[in-house]
Motif scaffolding. Structure first.
Motif, PDB file in Angstrom:
ATOM      1  N   GLU A  36      16.324   5.984   6.154  1.00 32.63           N
ATOM      2  CA  GLU A  36      17.658   5.703   5.587  1.00 32.63           C
ATOM      3  C   GLU A  36      17.802   4.226   5.214  1.00 32.63           C
ATOM      4  N   ILE A  37      17.254   3.368   6.059  1.00 33.21           N
ATOM      5  CA  ILE A  37      17.341   1.922   5.784  1.00 33.21           C
ATOM      6  C   ILE A  37      16.555   1.579   4.521  1.00 33.21           C
ATOM      7  N   LYS A  38      15.352   2.139   4.425  1.00 31.56           N
ATOM      8  CA  LYS A  38      14.499   1.869   3.258  1.00 31.56           C
ATOM      9  C   LYS A  38      15.183   2.318   1.969  1.00 31.56           C
ATOM     10  N   ALA A  39      15.792   3.514   2.020  1.00 40.51           N
ATOM     11  CA  ALA A  39      16.447   4.045   0.823  1.00 40.51           C
ATOM     12  C   ALA A  39      17.636   3.177   0.418  1.00 40.51           C
ATOM     13  N   LYS A  40      18.362   2.662   1.407  1.00 39.74           N
ATOM     14  CA  LYS A  40      19.580   1.916   1.087  1.00 39.74           C
ATOM     15  C   LYS A  40      19.320   0.438   0.788  1.00 39.74           C
ATOM     16  N   TYR A  41      18.413  -0.204   1.548  1.00 42.60           N
ATOM     17  CA  TYR A  41      18.247  -1.659   1.437  1.00 42.60           C
ATOM     18  C   TYR A  41      16.841  -2.094   1.040  1.00 42.60           C
ATOM     19  N   GLY A  42      15.864  -1.190   1.020  1.00 42.88           N
ATOM     20  CA  GLY A  42      14.471  -1.647   0.939  1.00 42.88           C
ATOM     21  C   GLY A  42      14.152  -2.227   2.292  1.00 42.88           C
ATOM     22  N   LEU A  43      14.032  -3.569   2.353  1.00 43.76           N
ATOM     23  CA  LEU A  43      13.900  -4.252   3.643  1.00 43.76           C
ATOM     24  C   LEU A  43      15.116  -5.164   3.781  1.00 43.76           C
ATOM     25  N   LEU A  44      15.940  -4.922   4.778  1.00 48.23           N
ATOM     26  CA  LEU A  44      17.140  -5.758   4.911  1.00 48.23           C
ATOM     27  C   LEU A  44      16.771  -7.118   5.496  1.00 48.23           C
ATOM     28  N   LYS A  45      17.058  -8.184   4.731  1.00 46.34           N
ATOM     29  CA  LYS A  45      16.714  -9.543   5.176  1.00 46.34           C
ATOM     30  C   LYS A  45      17.930 -10.437   5.254  1.00 46.34           C
ATOM     31  N   ASP A  46      19.102  -9.901   4.907  1.00 46.34           N
ATOM     32  CA  ASP A  46      20.286 -10.752   4.887  1.00 46.34           C
ATOM     33  C   ASP A  46      21.427 -10.144   5.672  1.00 46.34           C
ATOM     34  N   LEU A  47      22.358 -11.005   6.039  1.00 46.97           N
ATOM     35  CA  LEU A  47      23.526 -10.556   6.786  1.00 46.97           C
ATOM     36  C   LEU A  47      24.470  -9.842   5.831  1.00 46.97           C
ATOM     37  N   VAL A  48      24.652  -8.555   6.066  1.00 46.67           N
ATOM     38  CA  VAL A  48      25.555  -7.774   5.217  1.00 46.67           C
ATOM     39  C   VAL A  48      26.598  -7.098   6.103  1.00 46.67           C
ATOM     40  N   GLY A  49      27.641  -6.620   5.468  1.00 43.26           N
ATOM     41  CA  GLY A  49      28.641  -5.861   6.210  1.00 43.26           C
ATOM     42  C   GLY A  49      28.308  -4.378   6.132  1.00 43.26           C
ATOM     43  N   GLY A  50      29.175  -3.560   6.752  1.00 39.36           N
ATOM     44  CA  GLY A  50      29.013  -2.111   6.612  1.00 39.36           C
ATOM     45  C   GLY A  50      28.572  -1.429   7.888  1.00 39.36           C
ATOM     46  N   GLY A  51      27.816  -0.349   7.731  1.00 33.66           N
ATOM     47  CA  GLY A  51      27.378   0.439   8.882  1.00 33.66           C
ATOM     48  C   GLY A  51      28.508   1.275   9.443  1.00 33.66           C
ATOM     49  N   TRP A  52      28.214   1.989  10.537  1.00 29.47           N
ATOM     50  CA  TRP A  52      29.217   2.900  11.087  1.00 29.47           C
ATOM     51  C   TRP A  52      30.431   2.148  11.622  1.00 29.47           C
ATOM     52  N   ARG A  54      31.699  -0.398  10.076  1.00 29.68           N
ATOM     53  CA  ARG A  54      32.307  -1.062   8.913  1.00 29.68           C
ATOM     54  C   ARG A  54      32.551  -2.537   9.204  1.00 29.68           C
ATOM     55  N   ILE A  55      31.519  -3.151   9.712  1.00 34.96           N
ATOM     56  CA  ILE A  55      31.630  -4.526  10.185  1.00 34.96           C
ATOM     57  C   ILE A  55      31.578  -5.503   9.018  1.00 34.96           C
ATOM     58  N   LYS A  56      32.226  -6.656   9.205  1.00 35.73           N
ATOM     59  CA  LYS A  56      32.169  -7.725   8.198  1.00 35.73           C
ATOM     60  C   LYS A  56      30.843  -8.467   8.338  1.00 35.73           C
ATOM     61  N   ALA A  57      30.296  -8.934   7.231  1.00 31.73           N
ATOM     62  CA  ALA A  57      29.014  -9.669   7.282  1.00 31.73           C
ATOM     63  C   ALA A  57      29.141 -10.876   8.209  1.00 31.73           C
ATOM     64  N   GLY A  58      28.171 -11.022   9.113  1.00 33.11           N
ATOM     65  CA  GLY A  58      28.163 -12.186  10.004  1.00 33.11           C
ATOM     66  C   GLY A  58      29.002 -12.041  11.252  1.00 33.11           C
ATOM     67  N   ARG A  59      29.562 -10.831  11.472  1.00 37.17           N
ATOM     68  CA  ARG A  59      30.340 -10.612  12.693  1.00 37.17           C
ATOM     69  C   ARG A  59      29.453 -10.068  13.798  1.00 37.17           C
ATOM     70  N   VAL A  60      29.762 -10.454  15.022  1.00 35.76           N
ATOM     71  CA  VAL A  60      28.958  -9.988  16.151  1.00 35.76           C
ATOM     72  C   VAL A  60      29.640  -8.811  16.843  1.00 35.76           C
ATOM     73  N   THR A  61      28.886  -8.140  17.727  1.00 33.54           N
ATOM     74  CA  THR A  61      29.421  -6.986  18.451  1.00 33.54           C
ATOM     75  C   THR A  61      29.378  -7.231  19.965  1.00 33.54           C
ATOM     76  N   ASP A  62      29.431  -6.149  20.717  1.00 30.88           N
ATOM     77  CA  ASP A  62      29.485  -6.236  22.185  1.00 30.88           C
ATOM     78  C   ASP A  62      28.340  -7.020  22.816  1.00 30.88           C
ATOM     79  N   ASP A  63      27.165  -6.994  22.190  1.00 35.10           N
ATOM     80  CA  ASP A  63      26.016  -7.709  22.772  1.00 35.10           C
ATOM     81  C   ASP A  63      26.334  -9.198  22.944  1.00 35.10           C
ATOM     82  N   THR A  64      26.869  -9.786  21.880  1.00 30.66           N
ATOM     83  CA  THR A  64      27.244 -11.206  21.936  1.00 30.66           C
ATOM     84  C   THR A  64      28.530 -11.389  22.741  1.00 30.66           C
ATOM     85  N   GLU A  65      29.490 -10.488  22.549  1.00 31.36           N
ATOM     86  CA  GLU A  65      30.779 -10.646  23.242  1.00 31.36           C
ATOM     87  C   GLU A  65      30.621 -10.570  24.764  1.00 31.36           C
ATOM     88  N   MET A  66      29.787  -9.645  25.250  1.00 30.78           N
ATOM     89  CA  MET A  66      29.579  -9.560  26.705  1.00 30.78           C
ATOM     90  C   MET A  66      28.807 -10.778  27.208  1.00 30.78           C
TER      91      MET A  66
END
Ligand SMILES: [Mg+2]
Length: 298
Positions: A36-52, A54-66
């Motif tokens: 799925e990643i290959k079909a959508k991005y080829g090889l993702l090398k940049d900070l983008v938004g989206g995903g399940w 719907r995150i903004k590009a450059g935003r962190v999640t629980d890993d960083t928050e905890m």
């Protein structure tokens, strides 16, 4: 500050920045397959938004928050403070975070309801939710391997009590401390070999390509791409493009590769695109944490 301490400080900051960048880079790829990643991005090398999320590009999640919850508690107390960490986790959970793992939620609620600072052994607790957030403890115990081991496990047991999670926390903690002290990959590899000796499931050669939330799959992915990787970007790009629990494999790789390759090796384009408030805070916290450690004798 002498040159050796300057280097330790800068690698500590690179580890915390790397963790946040890896989290943000992987977040839009979470739960995707490599196809799925290959079909959508080829090889993702940049900070983008989206995903399940719907995150903004450059935003962190629980890993960083905890990780921030742990870092703030240790800095506020001027040292180890398990109750302070639990309090920060509870406040964070009440703030309705963007994402939170099931095992983490269960452990934090257990503290909120009963004041429990340790969950009991649970066969389902072998997720990667404890290992993703060890960095603040690794920094504040630099120079004291025994204390690092004790504290990574104590923080883990707030939510995850399982020998595979414990062993992964200890191994990664040692690898990050050794990296910050400037040791080589062959030296780090010895720590992984010892882990595999104790728990053969962590063997990553041949690599099976699984990057799920199961701590064994997570660590295999990190080991595989770290020991093959040629720089920070290469390690991180290959790791998150594996999909699965990509924000967490990214966060773990980010802390390790950040510590190993140092600040100068973190691409500018990623630093610029990140949430600047988070970047500033982790930079300050990394310094305060490492200044609390036994290694710090200016
Ligand atoms: Mg996450």
């Amino acid at each position: 500050m002498n040159a050796q301490l300057r280097e330790i400080l800068s690698r500590s900051q690179a580890a915390f920045l790397g963790l946040a960048i890896g989290d943000a880079l992987g977040a839009p790829l979470e739960f995707m397959t490599t196809g799925e990643i290959k079909a959508k991005y080829g090889l993702l090398k940049d900070l983008v938004g989206g995903g399940w999320l719907r995150i903004k590009a450059g935003r962190v999640t629980d890993d960083t928050e905890m990780s921030l919850c742990i870092a703030r508690a240790i800095v506020a107390a001027g040292g180890w403070d398990l109750k302070g960490i639990a309090e920060n986790f509870a406040a964070w959970l009440k703030s309705r975070p963007l994402d939170v793992g099931d095992t983490c939620r269960k452990g934090i609620r257990n503290y909120m309801l009963k004041g429990a600072l340790e969950t009991s052994f649970n066969q389902w607790d072998a997720g990667n939710g404890a290992v993703m957030r060890i960095l603040p403890v690794v920094l504040s115990t630099m120079g004291d391997g025994g204390e690092c081991e004790r504290q990574v496990i104590a923080q883990a047991h707030l939510t995850h009590n399982h020998p595979l999670s414990d062993s992964a926390c200890i191994c990664l903690g040692k690898m990050v401390q050794l990296s910050i002290q400037g040791h080589s990959k062959p030296r780090l590899r010895k720590e992984v070999d010892a882990l595999i000796e104790a728990h053969p499931g962590f063997r990553f050669e041949p690599y099976k390509g699984l990057a799920t939330g199961y701590v064994v799959d997570t660590m295999q992915t990190v080991f595989h791409h770290f020991f093959r990787g040629k720089d920070f970007e290469d390690c991180l790009v290959n790791t998150v493009n594996q999909g699965g629990d990509a924000d967490t494999t990214g966060a773990i790789m980010g802390m390790l590769a950040g510590a190993y390759y140092g600040l100068e090796n973190i691409p500018r384009r990623w630093q610029k695109k990140m949430d600047s408030k988070v970047m500033d805070e982790v930079t300050v916290l990394a310094e305060r944490l490492v200044r609390l450690s036994p290694q710090w004798e200016p």
